[in-house]
Design an enzyme around this catalytic site. Structure first.
Site, PDB file in Angstrom:
ATOM      1  N   ASP A 134      -5.175  26.225 -74.724  1.00  0.00           N
ATOM      2  CA  ASP A 134      -5.088  26.257 -73.264  1.00  0.00           C
ATOM      3  C   ASP A 134      -5.901  27.426 -72.719  1.00  0.00           C
ATOM      4  OD1 ASP A 134      -4.153  25.026 -70.913  1.00  0.00           O
ATOM      5  OD2 ASP A 134      -2.670  26.600 -70.655  1.00  0.00           O
ATOM      6  N   HIS A 141      -6.334  31.804 -60.110  1.00  0.00           N
ATOM      7  CA  HIS A 141      -5.055  31.835 -60.827  1.00  0.00           C
ATOM      8  C   HIS A 141      -4.940  33.121 -61.637  1.00  0.00           C
ATOM      9  CE1 HIS A 141      -1.583  30.660 -63.175  1.00  0.00           C
ATOM     10  NE2 HIS A 141      -2.264  30.869 -64.278  1.00  0.00           N
ATOM     11  N   GLU A 206       2.428  24.401 -64.566  1.00  0.00           N
ATOM     12  CA  GLU A 206       1.026  24.800 -64.384  1.00  0.00           C
ATOM     13  C   GLU A 206       0.203  23.528 -64.243  1.00  0.00           C
ATOM     14  OE1 GLU A 206      -0.242  27.638 -67.409  1.00  0.00           O
ATOM     15  OE2 GLU A 206       0.638  29.256 -66.205  1.00  0.00           O
ATOM     16  N   GLU A 208      -2.872  21.473 -64.441  1.00  0.00           N
ATOM     17  CA  GLU A 208      -4.092  21.618 -65.234  1.00  0.00           C
ATOM     18  C   GLU A 208      -4.731  20.255 -65.508  1.00  0.00           C
ATOM     19  OE1 GLU A 208      -3.783  24.055 -68.699  1.00  0.00           O
ATOM     20  OE2 GLU A 208      -2.218  25.354 -67.854  1.00  0.00           O
ATOM     21  N   ASP A 240       1.361  22.507 -68.235  1.00  0.00           N
ATOM     22  CA  ASP A 240       1.661  23.563 -69.209  1.00  0.00           C
ATOM     23  C   ASP A 240       2.915  24.300 -68.720  1.00  0.00           C
ATOM     24  OD1 ASP A 240       1.417  25.442 -71.253  1.00  0.00           O
ATOM     25  OD2 ASP A 240       0.042  26.704 -70.109  1.00  0.00           O
ATOM     26  N   ARG A 244       8.550  31.790 -67.161  1.00  0.00           N
ATOM     27  CA  ARG A 244       7.869  33.033 -66.731  1.00  0.00           C
ATOM     28  C   ARG A 244       8.577  34.294 -67.197  1.00  0.00           C
ATOM     29  NH1 ARG A 244       2.934  31.168 -66.074  1.00  0.00           N
ATOM     30  NH2 ARG A 244       2.744  29.682 -64.364  1.00  0.00           N
ATOM     31  N   GLN A 247       7.814  34.660 -70.839  1.00  0.00           N
ATOM     32  CA  GLN A 247       6.391  35.022 -70.927  1.00  0.00           C
ATOM     33  C   GLN A 247       6.174  36.501 -70.594  1.00  0.00           C
ATOM     34  OE1 GLN A 247       3.952  32.772 -68.181  1.00  0.00           O
ATOM     35  NE2 GLN A 247       2.044  33.715 -68.841  1.00  0.00           N
ATOM     36  N   LYS A 260       5.720  29.255 -73.581  1.00  0.00           N
ATOM     37  CA  LYS A 260       4.847  28.104 -73.293  1.00  0.00           C
ATOM     38  C   LYS A 260       5.042  26.935 -74.257  1.00  0.00           C
ATOM     39  CE  LYS A 260       1.781  30.125 -70.321  1.00  0.00           C
ATOM     40  NZ  LYS A 260       1.276  29.552 -69.075  1.00  0.00           N
ATOM     41  N   THR A 264       4.689  20.576 -73.392  1.00  0.00           N
ATOM     42  CA  THR A 264       3.481  20.413 -72.574  1.00  0.00           C
ATOM     43  C   THR A 264       3.378  18.920 -72.282  1.00  0.00           C
ATOM     44  OG1 THR A 264       2.418  22.210 -73.798  1.00  0.00           O
ATOM     45  CG2 THR A 264       0.983  20.808 -72.458  1.00  0.00           C
ATOM     46  N   GLU A 381       2.760  31.568 -58.304  1.00  0.00           N
ATOM     47  CA  GLU A 381       1.856  31.939 -57.217  1.00  0.00           C
ATOM     48  C   GLU A 381       2.425  31.508 -55.858  1.00  0.00           C
ATOM     49  OE1 GLU A 381      -2.447  30.960 -58.600  1.00  0.00           O
ATOM     50  OE2 GLU A 381      -1.074  29.951 -59.962  1.00  0.00           O
TER      51      GLU A 381
HETATM   52 MN    MN Z   1      -1.665  27.122 -68.861  1.00  0.00          MN
END
Ligand code: MN
Length: 434
Positions: A134, A141, A206, A208, A240, A244, A247, A260, A264, A381
């Protein structure tokens, strides 16, 4: 004709499959994405989406000749890796044959028996995925996320030189529609002296784009930017999922791991690179003052045509919204043209040390955020790390994902003079931790 275009992109071509001619369909006759479906009887096999139907390619193999017929016969298998061995030229031949066969001009002529209503079957993971990588290709971002984790130092100095990525986990890639459990992990709140182990409190998505590799490279032989396109089979939507809090606590010094790799989600249909040819655009223009990419990541042709104009959207459907019959609420809309690194640069960088890509490898772009808040691709975000929750039509608020929430991605390419190319959906419900 423009680069890579042929009669399969002709916007005037219509299909005898009526639903494929609706202006808002994802699966026009110009798209013809590949996927794997599980029929009511028999084993899963490769099919092609056309309108609200699936064309059973291997069952119809006698309708083709030459390389298209050989490839069609290979499609009676439950993953695309084996057919992909035949290479891009065979897929292009099959795409051309399908485009003609499913056209109004050709007509039904007994082909309807190979059509299966998409809603009547289960779509499964289209690929055996040996590896998942990834990237982190949106500078917007990277800056937003960096600010959340490191307020004084949002964008690290390597970002404009290195297409940053992490090696993800292939085993936990799941297909759209598969629920997953809220993961547990170690997390330490800002006001907590020590970490604790428990369900993540900061679950995020996420938004993507994913791409699949068809032609492998040999170990020790990098793929140059100019040759990267020859290794890309096609694209999908990719979520993804990110814990948080896990992470934030684990990511230094070696990057993402358990925050993560619990799940997925990918969309079931793989839109071929050829179908997207009309939507190639110039690469993202680096702001003046940014360093030029190093020579091994630079290619004039890639700068001119290496971008992709694909709109991506994320929506939420909570348990309460589902019960009240409220439609999903859109959270963001962004565009793949905003990525700082092209897909060819990602592949060139990935292999620049000689790392070998394998057939079926999945490569995520990283969260696609644009410059405006309305185009940010994660809740981290959009809600300023949960501190500015989003109001939903059910009266609920969301800073992060709650149990029972479903996140739904859609993606499409549109342009005057061309048919719409859609990706279908990439969606999943997060279940409570045990
Ligand atoms: Mn990602």
């Amino acid at each position: 004709m423009a680069q890579g275009l042929n009669e399969t992109h002709d916007p005037a071509r219509r299909s005898f499959v009526e639903s494929a001619n609706a202006p808002d369909t994802d699966f026009s006759i110009q798209n013809l994405p590949f996927g794997v479906f599980k029929p009511e009887i028999g084993t899963p096999r490769v099919g092609v989406a056309i309108g609200d139907q699936i064309f059973d390619v291997s069952a119809a193999a006698k309708s083709f000749d030459g390389p298209a017929a050989e490839l069609a016969r290979d499609c009676g298998i439950s993953y695309l890796n084996i057919p992909m061995q035949r290479g891009a030229a065979a897929f292009s031949a099959l795409r051309l044959a399908l485009s003609r066969l499913l056209s109004v001009e050709h007509g039904d002529r007994g082909l309807r028996k190979y059509l299966i209503p998409m809603a009547s079957v289960q779509l499964v993971k289209p690929m055996t995925i040996p590896n998942f990588t990834d990237f982190y290709a949106s500078v917007f971002h990277a800056t937003n996320t960096g600010r959340a984790f490191r307020p004084d130092n949002p964008l690290l100095p390597n970002y404009k030189y290195v297409p940053v990525a992490y090696h993800g986990r292939a085993s936990s890639v799941i297909v759209s529609g598969t629920p997953f459990k809220r993961p547990r992990g170690q997390r330490k709140g800002a006001n907590e002296a020590v970490p604790s182990y428990g369900p993540s409190r900061n679950m995020d998505f996420e938004l993507e784009l994913g791409m699949y590799i068809d032609t492998p490279n040999k170990l020790g032989e990098p793929i140059p930017v100019a040759k990267a396109a020859e290794h890309i089979f096609g694209f999908c939507l990719l979520n993804d999922w990110s814990a948080r809090d896990v992470q934030a606590w684990e990511y230094q010094p070696l990057g993402p791991f358990l925050g993560k790799n619990f799940a997925t989600t990918v969309s079931p249909w793989v839109v071929t690179a050829e179908a997207l040819a009309p939507f190639r655009i110039a690469a993202f223009a680096r702001p003046s003052g940014d360093p030029a990419p190093l020579p091994h990541l630079s290619d004039a042709e890639d700068q001119a045509h290496g971008g992709l104009d694909i709109t991506l959207e994320a929506s939420i459907l909570t348990e309460a919204m589902r019960r009240a019959g409220i439609a999903p609420q859109r959270l963001t809309q962004t565009n793949f043209s905003k990525v700082y690194w092209t897909v060819a640069q990602m592949i060139a960088h990935h292999t620049s040390n000689g790392c070998d890509l394998m057939r079926g490898d999945l490569i995520g772009s990283g969260t696609i955020s644009g410059p405006e808040k309305s185009s940010w691709g994660s809740l981290l975000e959009l809600t300023a790390r949960g501190s500015e929750p989003i109001a939903l039509p059910s009266g609920e608020k969301r800073g992060f994902i709650e149990d029972g929430d479903e996140i739904i991605f859609r993606g499409f390419a549109e342009k005057p003079g061309f048919a719409r190319i859609g990706f279908g959906e990439c969606r999943a419900i997060m279940l409570p931790a045990d």
